[in-house]
Design a protein around this motif. Structure first.
Motif, mmCIF file in Angstrom:
data_model
loop_
_atom_site.group_PDB
_atom_site.id
_atom_site.type_symbol
_atom_site.label_atom_id
_atom_site.label_comp_id
_atom_site.label_asym_id
_atom_site.label_seq_id
_atom_site.Cartn_x
_atom_site.Cartn_y
_atom_site.Cartn_z
ATOM 1 N N HIS A 182 -25.481 51.714 29.399
ATOM 2 C CA HIS A 182 -24.270 50.876 29.432
ATOM 3 C C HIS A 182 -23.007 51.742 29.530
ATOM 4 C CE1 HIS A 182 -21.161 48.053 28.102
ATOM 5 N NE2 HIS A 182 -21.979 47.115 28.564
ATOM 6 N N ASP A 183 -22.064 51.312 30.370
ATOM 7 C CA ASP A 183 -20.832 52.076 30.619
ATOM 8 C C ASP A 183 -20.072 52.449 29.354
ATOM 9 O OD1 ASP A 183 -21.332 52.003 33.330
ATOM 10 O OD2 ASP A 183 -19.896 50.395 33.744
ATOM 11 N N LEU A 225 -21.109 53.133 26.520
ATOM 12 C CA LEU A 225 -21.858 53.994 25.609
ATOM 13 C C LEU A 225 -22.139 55.371 26.215
ATOM 14 C CD1 LEU A 225 -24.294 51.266 24.267
ATOM 15 C CD2 LEU A 225 -22.099 52.012 23.312
ATOM 16 N N GLN A 226 -21.377 55.713 27.250
ATOM 17 C CA GLN A 226 -21.531 57.023 27.885
ATOM 18 C C GLN A 226 -20.569 58.024 27.242
ATOM 19 O OE1 GLN A 226 -24.163 57.285 30.061
ATOM 20 N NE2 GLN A 226 -24.323 55.204 29.232
ATOM 21 N N GLY A 227 -20.999 59.267 27.098
ATOM 22 C CA GLY A 227 -20.139 60.333 26.591
ATOM 23 C C GLY A 227 -19.912 60.300 25.093
ATOM 24 N N LEU A 228 -20.698 59.502 24.362
ATOM 25 C CA LEU A 228 -20.551 59.442 22.906
ATOM 26 C C LEU A 228 -21.074 60.727 22.273
ATOM 27 C CD1 LEU A 228 -21.858 55.835 22.187
ATOM 28 C CD2 LEU A 228 -19.492 56.561 22.554
ATOM 29 N N ARG A 229 -20.438 61.136 21.224
ATOM 30 C CA ARG A 229 -20.908 62.322 20.506
ATOM 31 C C ARG A 229 -22.141 62.004 19.665
ATOM 32 N NH1 ARG A 229 -18.452 65.741 15.737
ATOM 33 N NH2 ARG A 229 -19.620 67.646 16.103
ATOM 34 N N ARG A 230 -22.175 60.800 19.096
ATOM 35 C CA ARG A 230 -23.287 60.461 18.205
ATOM 36 C C ARG A 230 -23.682 58.996 18.388
ATOM 37 N NH1 ARG A 230 -21.962 63.012 13.472
ATOM 38 N NH2 ARG A 230 -23.540 64.575 13.926
ATOM 39 N N LEU A 231 -24.990 58.777 18.513
ATOM 40 C CA LEU A 231 -25.577 57.443 18.557
ATOM 41 C C LEU A 231 -26.669 57.414 17.494
ATOM 42 C CD1 LEU A 231 -25.953 54.650 19.860
ATOM 43 C CD2 LEU A 231 -27.318 55.744 21.646
ATOM 44 N N LEU A 232 -26.490 56.550 16.518
ATOM 45 C CA LEU A 232 -27.411 56.480 15.381
ATOM 46 C C LEU A 232 -28.187 55.173 15.366
ATOM 47 C CD1 LEU A 232 -25.124 57.655 12.408
ATOM 48 C CD2 LEU A 232 -26.901 58.976 13.545
ATOM 49 N N THR A 267 -22.407 36.088 8.190
ATOM 50 C CA THR A 267 -22.461 37.538 8.375
ATOM 51 C C THR A 267 -22.959 37.878 9.774
ATOM 52 O OG1 THR A 267 -22.823 37.886 6.013
ATOM 53 C CG2 THR A 267 -23.457 39.689 7.479
ATOM 54 N N VAL A 268 -23.988 37.161 10.236
ATOM 55 C CA VAL A 268 -24.509 37.375 11.591
ATOM 56 C C VAL A 268 -23.427 37.057 12.619
ATOM 57 C CG1 VAL A 268 -26.211 36.599 13.297
ATOM 58 C CG2 VAL A 268 -26.905 36.991 10.920
ATOM 59 N N GLU A 269 -22.732 35.950 12.444
ATOM 60 C CA GLU A 269 -21.668 35.571 13.378
ATOM 61 C C GLU A 269 -20.607 36.656 13.476
ATOM 62 O OE1 GLU A 269 -20.390 31.856 11.709
ATOM 63 O OE2 GLU A 269 -21.970 30.709 12.737
ATOM 64 N N LYS A 270 -20.169 37.179 12.336
ATOM 65 C CA LYS A 270 -19.137 38.216 12.306
ATOM 66 C C LYS A 270 -19.652 39.512 12.943
ATOM 67 C CE LYS A 270 -15.847 39.183 8.871
ATOM 68 N NZ LYS A 270 -15.550 39.452 7.450
ATOM 69 N N ALA A 271 -20.897 39.886 12.646
ATOM 70 C CA ALA A 271 -21.483 41.109 13.206
ATOM 71 C C ALA A 271 -21.576 41.019 14.725
ATOM 72 C CB ALA A 271 -22.862 41.359 12.597
ATOM 73 N N VAL A 272 -22.037 39.891 15.227
ATOM 74 C CA VAL A 272 -22.171 39.686 16.663
ATOM 75 C C VAL A 272 -20.805 39.709 17.341
ATOM 76 C CG1 VAL A 272 -22.761 37.916 18.380
ATOM 77 C CG2 VAL A 272 -24.404 38.519 16.586
ATOM 78 N N GLU A 273 -19.844 39.065 16.724
ATOM 79 C CA GLU A 273 -18.494 38.986 17.293
ATOM 80 C C GLU A 273 -17.858 40.369 17.447
ATOM 81 O OE1 GLU A 273 -14.229 37.380 15.666
ATOM 82 O OE2 GLU A 273 -15.951 36.050 15.441
ATOM 83 N N ASN A 274 -18.209 41.287 16.574
ATOM 84 C CA ASN A 274 -17.571 42.601 16.556
ATOM 85 C C ASN A 274 -18.458 43.719 17.095
ATOM 86 O OD1 ASN A 274 -14.905 42.078 15.272
ATOM 87 N ND2 ASN A 274 -16.247 41.155 13.737
ATOM 88 N N SER A 275 -19.411 43.362 17.942
ATOM 89 C CA SER A 275 -20.352 44.336 18.505
ATOM 90 C C SER A 275 -20.543 44.083 19.992
ATOM 91 C CB SER A 275 -21.715 44.199 17.811
ATOM 92 O OG SER A 275 -21.626 44.386 16.419
ATOM 93 N N ILE A 276 -21.106 45.081 20.668
ATOM 94 C CA ILE A 276 -21.612 44.864 22.023
ATOM 95 C C ILE A 276 -23.047 44.385 21.840
ATOM 96 C CG2 ILE A 276 -22.220 45.889 24.238
ATOM 97 C CD1 ILE A 276 -20.178 48.105 23.647
ATOM 98 N N CYS A 277 -23.332 43.182 22.314
ATOM 99 C CA CYS A 277 -24.672 42.622 22.150
ATOM 100 C C CYS A 277 -25.368 42.487 23.487
ATOM 101 C CB CYS A 277 -24.587 41.261 21.469
ATOM 102 S SG CYS A 277 -24.017 41.361 19.762
ATOM 103 N N PHE A 278 -26.618 42.893 23.502
ATOM 104 C CA PHE A 278 -27.476 42.802 24.672
ATOM 105 C C PHE A 278 -28.494 41.704 24.379
ATOM 106 C CE2 PHE A 278 -25.698 46.946 24.505
ATOM 107 C CZ PHE A 278 -25.594 47.419 25.806
ATOM 108 N N GLY A 279 -28.319 40.533 24.995
ATOM 109 C CA GLY A 279 -29.264 39.450 24.809
ATOM 110 C C GLY A 279 -30.371 39.541 25.836
ATOM 111 N N VAL A 280 -31.576 39.248 25.406
ATOM 112 C CA VAL A 280 -32.730 39.192 26.304
ATOM 113 C C VAL A 280 -33.103 37.722 26.434
ATOM 114 C CG1 VAL A 280 -35.070 40.009 26.773
ATOM 115 C CG2 VAL A 280 -33.508 41.423 25.405
#
Length: 147
Positions: free
Chosen positions: A101-102, A104-111, A41-54
């Protein structure tokens, strides 16, 4: 507003650098929101998201994951900094990188959903739902315990 980097640390959206072992271990064993989550589940979630690693050197020590259509909506999820690296301003720096992040600009909603970090997220414009009665959900709170 530019937020200065924290000495000895780096934030990257390079998916090739993500350490699934670190991410899965934290989410499955230490988080309150994804305890017991399967690695697949983690692998699939990461694959389908923008991830910011620290990172410090080559080791991953934190994450923020954003699920988005890059046009109107995004959901911030799985934000963490490993315990031994907390208290150094990394969460604020991570959030600044997410907000700026480029894609994520101009989004109507960020939850996001949080039980304990309202003061952190409030610094970046997050607040209570404006019209909570309009939101609905299907919640399977124990889904990871049944897999």
């Amino acid at each position: 507003m530019q937020h200065a980097a924290v000495a000895g640390y780096e934030i990257s959206t390079d998916a090739e650098r993500l350490d699934i072992d670190v991410i899965h271990r934290f989410l499955a064993e230490e988080s309150y929101w994804a305890r017991g989550v399967p690695r697949s589940t983690v692998e699939k979630a990461v694959e389908n998201s923008i991830c910011f690693g620290v990172y410090t050197d080559t080791a991953q020590i934190g994450l923020a994951r954003v699920v988005t259509d890059k046009a109107t909506f995004a959901l911030l999820a799985d934000v963490f900094i490993l315990k031994e690296h907390r208290g150094k301003g990394l969460s604020k720096w991570l959030m600044q990188c997410v907000i700026e992040h480029d894609h994520l600009q101009g989004l109507r909603r960020l939850l996001l959903l949080t039980s304990d970090a309202h003061s952190l997220y409030g610094q970046f414009g997050f607040g209570p739902l404006g019209a909570p009665a309009r939101f609905m959900e299907v919640l399977r709170a124990d889904i990871y315990q049944s897999q």
